[in-house]
Enzyme design. Structure first.
Site, mmCIF file in Angstrom:
data_model
loop_
_atom_site.group_PDB
_atom_site.id
_atom_site.type_symbol
_atom_site.label_atom_id
_atom_site.label_comp_id
_atom_site.label_asym_id
_atom_site.label_seq_id
_atom_site.Cartn_x
_atom_site.Cartn_y
_atom_site.Cartn_z
ATOM 1 N N ASP A 473 -3.749 5.167 -4.068
ATOM 2 C CA ASP A 473 -3.951 5.924 -2.831
ATOM 3 C C ASP A 473 -5.302 6.655 -2.912
ATOM 4 O OD1 ASP A 473 -3.180 6.927 -0.366
ATOM 5 O OD2 ASP A 473 -2.032 8.595 -1.197
ATOM 6 N N GLU A 476 -10.718 5.967 -0.956
ATOM 7 C CA GLU A 476 -11.871 5.717 -0.060
ATOM 8 C C GLU A 476 -13.203 6.080 -0.718
ATOM 9 O OE1 GLU A 476 -9.001 7.226 0.747
ATOM 10 O OE2 GLU A 476 -8.233 5.388 1.692
ATOM 11 N N ARG A 580 -4.731 1.559 -0.453
ATOM 12 C CA ARG A 580 -5.017 2.089 0.884
ATOM 13 C C ARG A 580 -6.387 1.617 1.359
ATOM 14 N NH1 ARG A 580 -4.408 8.421 2.257
ATOM 15 N NH2 ARG A 580 -6.543 8.577 1.475
ATOM 16 N N ASP A 596 -1.816 6.662 6.943
ATOM 17 C CA ASP A 596 -1.001 7.799 7.381
ATOM 18 C C ASP A 596 -0.863 7.802 8.901
ATOM 19 O OD1 ASP A 596 -0.910 8.389 4.728
ATOM 20 O OD2 ASP A 596 -2.286 10.099 4.833
ATOM 21 N N HIS A 654 8.408 5.331 4.861
ATOM 22 C CA HIS A 654 7.757 6.369 4.038
ATOM 23 C C HIS A 654 7.426 7.564 4.915
ATOM 24 C CE1 HIS A 654 5.208 8.189 1.003
ATOM 25 N NE2 HIS A 654 4.136 8.083 1.753
#
Ligand SMILES: *[C@@H]1O[C@H](CO)[C@@H](O)[C@H](O)[C@H]1NC(C)=O
Ligand SMILES: *[C@@H]1O[C@H](CO)[C@@H](O)[C@H](O)[C@H]1NC(C)=O
Ligand SMILES: *[C@@H]1O[C@H](CO)[C@@H](O)[C@H](O)[C@H]1NC(C)=O
Ligand SMILES: *[C@@H]1O[C@H](CO)[C@@H](O)[C@H](O)[C@H]1NC(C)=O
Ligand SMILES: CC(=O)N[C@H]1CO[C@H](CO)[C@@H](O)[C@@H]1O
Length: 916
Positions: A473, A476, A580, A596, A654
């Protein structure tokens, strides 16, 4: 210069007309760093490459001759194509300065369907994407395309046309801009059937050409929302259906710098501008001509999708905030009591000790290892989350000190940039702040030393907690509070601090793209919520890279390191990595979820769009957080989302910390309905698994838009609230609050209800179908066969059950399909360890031809053959030459359905059924 510019524009228009290109005004808006809203005559005057059009109240790029490049000299032939020299007519005419004076336009032929066009600095080298691509050894001999470019001495333009139809695929318009920190190229598109680009907050799959539609592309920790935003991954890749026949091409813009694309109408022509703030222009065209051929051609270059473990196709349950083993056990017991299928349990950062990677909370999660044993005893796998950033508590935290020993962390590009208050021991590493309660450093996953260190940490941790897969996660990479006084979660009582980026050409580029103006962009800088662009990475050949250039590759390289590391943890097993942030090629290693999202109805719709796009990008193992990550769904939303999510390839519920539980057992209605639809998913996992195998071998999509199957169907091209599993199952979820029915578009052919086997429609037709709360409309297309297996609550159990085939006949009483089987988790599955049969039903005979070995199929057999759309009761049913007694088959005249009860061992291989 306005009037000179206009005169030249008119003259150029005449030249273009003489060239047969048509008289287009080519009104390309000048880009403003502050956004187009600031457009005014005085703003326009700041840029010598722009001119103000008073009559239109608009600031446009000056004409091609003034602002662009001219063709110089004769083309130079190369081994794979040719090169043409371009020269900037007037280097002082500029947008943001530092125009590159001399360029090379290079045409490189690969396969007949694959053309590469590069435009780069003739005099010095610039950053190019370091990720490897696959090219053929020899070039094609009969290309599907022609490339045209302007004559010597004329303003530079180029085009690509499809030979068979003469349709242009790409036709550059306006001046090319190539500056140190700003590249811009505009083109007409052959139609407005434009799809792709990501990762973005798209609200429709087909792009809009409303004026000033602009999306940035740059990896960013940006939750799903409704503005035109960049999100977690970077996929500068689009496809266009060119004509009514459905000829399709795609283009990869092979550039990893911050990008943006604007779509608009140039008079009657759908058009697009691509901007990047670094690197070069490097375009890969794939000529298809069908949408699925385009897919296969593209992923053949970037890497075909990973073959998932069978168990990863089961249902995953997750949340942030179980808070303890006790909290997790409570939810797990609810799932078991409800009999809801589950193969994977996932834990977010709340399992960690002080949110440190490779640790677990010694109090609330003290018996975590026992819990994992209990999950394993139930055949449930465990996924653990890891974040890239590690705390700099080098004295007490071994993973970080081992990392420092191997020098694995991202550094400042120059020692001058190391802040004065650098923590002792943090060397010249860039420090930031994320989840742990101390400052962090960021592994530089481009370095081989980092990959070795990471693999070792994964191995050591597996000895402590025997996880089955890893979720990466925040890659980025995310950093909190960059350039602000302090991060939002900075520990109370500590002096305010945050990572502050320097004021230089990389951290304050002249045109930071629209990304600084959208979303949660508190500092309005390109480094917002991430590390500084003037950070430095290094590869295994001592090449250094600026974070400015490789920012969007961070997730890709972390995926690579994790994928390699897990092969050491689980020798010869397929690594299961969920990432992600992604980049072209990530799909060959990773699963992706769409980030998200929120418990909102429109986000269900956006999840379908995201899923279709990720399939274009070669990441078919994809899904969104079912029932929403942020916010709390009501019963209806969660129920509808569980229905849709049962058909995400990656099916995971989730949610975030501090919210109510939303696992399917929380509401009686959701529990019952989720059990039903997840069992239905599990029933068809053999079909889904076969699709993933096919995608892995041949490079196809798994989830498809309707037009991939019906490219010439114009209605299908607008539909993004229905989707397919390959070309067999059509899913038409209800994504509207309160709806009890919905319109479903059925393309050409016969459509059977997947569950009750009724003939639901003969397309093309749009029908309003009943869809009360408990119903998800699902159809099987006439002409396909679906392999299935009786479902159970885990795939470990369902994999032992008998198989069946749904044989859905088309108007010609024809169907074909296949059944693929293997051990389910082996990395190097060789052909003598698999079962693969191709089945065709035609002229009354079902012929199954198999390639098989005994191992993976011992004890497995086909117990049911279900023919849908069989028009009359057969007078004889012959299996392998033996007439079957009537007790061995059943015919339902109302349903026109024939079922054969068989006992065909897979080990037997071939078989034949003849109906008369
Ligand atoms: C492509 O470019 C060539 C050379 O400039 C020109 O002759 C041709 O008309 C162009 N084709 C299209 C479709 O624009
Ligand atoms: C990288 O540089 C170091 C230090 O100069 C040197 O020892 C090493 O051999 C170089 N590695 C490669 C792959 O060139
Ligand atoms: C877990 O802890 C968080 C933070 O302390 C709290 O907000 C949340 O309600 C807890 N979750 C559950 C399911 O108790
Ligand atoms: C079905 O029969 C027709 C006529 O005999 C033949 O042309 C065709 O090839 C057959 N189809 C298949 C799939 O065997
Ligand atoms: C957090 C923040 O500042 N968000 C802003 C980012 O920019 C957009 C567009 O200007 C604003 O609407 C947001 O409020």
């Amino acid at each position: 210069m306005g009037s000179v510019g206009k005169l030249a524009a008119v003259l150029l228009g005449l030249v273009a007309l003489a060239n047969g290109q048509g008289l287009h005004k080519e009104h390309l808006e000048c880009p403003f760093p502050e956004g187009q809203d600031v457009s005014s005559e005085s703003e326009c005057a700041k840029y010598s490459a722009c001119m103000w059009e008073a009559d239109e109240d608009a600031c446009h790029m000056s004409n091609d001759q003034l602002a662009g490049y001219m063709v110089q000299g004769e083309p130079e032939v190369t081994a794979t194509g040719y090169k043409v020299s371009l020269v900037k007519e007037d280097p002082s005419v500029t947008l943001f300065g530092e125009d590159v004076a001399n360029l090379i336009f290079e045409v490189i032929n690969h396969e007949d369907y694959h053309l590469q066009i590069k435009i780069y600095d003739a005099d010095s080298s610039r950053y190019e994407v370091p990720v490897d691509l696959s090219f053929p050894d020899e070039i094609g001999t009969d290309p599907l395309y022609d490339v045209g470019f302007s004559e010597e001495g004329k303003p530079f333009h180029f085009n690509v046309t499809r030979k068979t139809t003469g349709t242009f695929v790409f036709r550059s318009i306006g001046p090319l801009t190539f500056e140190e920190h700003f590249l811009q190229l505009s083109t007409h598109l052959p139609s407005d059937y434009l799809y792709g680009f990501g990762e973005n907050t798209h609200r429709s799959f087909k792009h809009s050409f409303e004026p000033r539609t602009t999306f940035p592309i740059f990896a960013r920790d940006q939750p799903v929302g409704y503005e035109e935003m960049n999100e977690y991954g970077t996929h500068p890749y689009y496809s266009v259906i060119e004509d009514d026949e459905g000829n399709t091409h795609s283009v990869l813009i092979w550039n990893s710098n911050a990008l943006e694309y604007s779509t608009f109408m140039d008079d009657v022509d759908p058009s697009m501008t691509i901007r990047s703030i670094g690197g070069i222009i490097d375009l890969h065209f794939f000529l298809g001509p069908t949408p699925e051929e385009v897919n296969s051609q593209y992923v053949g270059m970037i890497g075909r999708s990973a073959f998932p473990n069978y168990w990863s196709l089961g249902f995953h349950l997750s949340r942030w905030g179980y808070n303890s083993t006790e909290g997790l056990r409570e939810v797990r017991e609810r799932m078991k009591a409800a009999g809801i299928p589950q193969d994977v349990q996932t834990c977010d950062i709340d399992y960690m000790d002080k949110k440190r990677d490779f640790t677990y909370d010694p109090v609330a999660w003290a018996d975590f290892a026992d819990l994992i044993d209990d999950l394993h005893a139930d055949d449930v796998k465990l996924t653990l989350i890891l974040d890239p950033a590690l705390v700099i508590d080098f004295d007490n935290y071994a993973p970080a000190s081992r990392g420092r020993d191997s020098d694995v962390f991202v550094k400042w590009m120059s020692p001058d940039l190391v802040p004065e208050d650098q923590e002792p021991g943090a060397n010249d590493y860039v420090t930031g702040y994320v989840w742990p309660d101390e400052k962090v450093v960021f592994p530089d996953f481009m370095k081989p030393e980092t990959q070795t260190w990471w693999a070792n940490e994964l191995k050591e941790f597996h000895k402590v907690l025997p996880y089955d897969s890893i979720w990466i996660d925040m890659n980025e990479p995310a950093n909190f509070g960059t350039n602000l006084d302090q991060p939002w979660n900075w520990p109370e009582g500590m002096d305010p601090w945050s990572l502050k980026c320097p004021d230089n050409e990389w951290d304050l580029p002249p045109y930071p793209t629209k990304m600084v103006r959208v979303g949660d962009n508190q500092s309005k800088k390109i480094s917002d919520k991430t590390i500084c662009m003037s950070s430095q990475h290094q590869d295994g050949h001592n090449n250094t890279f600026l974070h400015y250039d490789v920012h969007s590759l961070y997730g890709y390289y972390e995926t690579l390191a994790t994928y390699i590391g897990l092969q050491e943890v689980f020798p010869n097993k397929r690594p299961t990595v969920l990432s992600r942030s992604t980049f072209p090629g990530s799909g060959s290693m990773a699963i992706h979820w769409l980030g998200d999202n929120s418990a909102e109805w429109e986000q269900m719709h956006m999840s379908i769009i995201g899923m279709l796009e990720m399939n274009l990008f070669g990441i078919p193992m994809v899904g969104a957080d079912i029932c929403g990550f942020f916010g709390e769904p009501d019963m209806e939303l969660c129920l509808r989302w569980m229905q849709l999510g049962a058909f995400y390839p990656f099916s995971r519920n989730h949610n975030t910390i501090g919210t109510a539980h939303q696992d399917p057992g929380m509401w009686p209605e959701v529990e019952e309905n989720s059990r039903h639809y997840l069992l239905l998913r599990y029933k068809f996992l053999p079909y889904l698994y076969g699709l993933f195998h096919y995608a892995h071998m041949h490079g196809s999509s798994v989830v498809r838009p309707l037009h991939n199957i019906f490219p010439s169907d114009l209605t299908a091209r607008d539909i993004d609230d229905q989707f397919f599993w390959a070309d067999g199952i059509m899913v038409a979820p209800v994504i509207t609050q309160g709806a009890t029915s919905r319109d479903v578009y059925f393309p050409q052919g016969l459509w059977y209800d997947l569950e009750n086997h009724n003939l639901a429609a003969t397309g093309p037709v749009t029908l309003n179908v009943d869809a009360p709360l408990e119903v998800l409309p699902l159809y099987v297309r006439g002409g396909v066969m679906l392999a299935y297996q009786e479902p159970e609550v885990t795939t470990t159990k369902s994999r032992l059950n008998p198989f069946g085939m749904i044989i859905a006949l088309d108007e010609d009483q024809y169907a074909s399909g296949s059944l693929y089987w293997d051990a389910g988790d082996e990395l190097n599955h060789v052909m003598d360890e698999v079962y693969m049969s191709h089945m065709t039903f035609a002229n009354g005979s079902l012929i199954s031809q198999s390639h098989h070995s005994t191992d993976p199929v011992a004890g497995l057999y086909i117990s049911n053959l279900e023919f849908l759309g069989y028009p009359n009761i057969p007078s004889s049913v012959i299996l392998d030459g033996v007439e079957q007694p009537e007790s061995e088959w059943e015919y339902d005249a109302d349903l026109q359905k024939l079922v054969l009860f068989t006992d065909i061992p897979l080990e037997q291989g071939d078989f034949t059924v003849t109906l008369a």
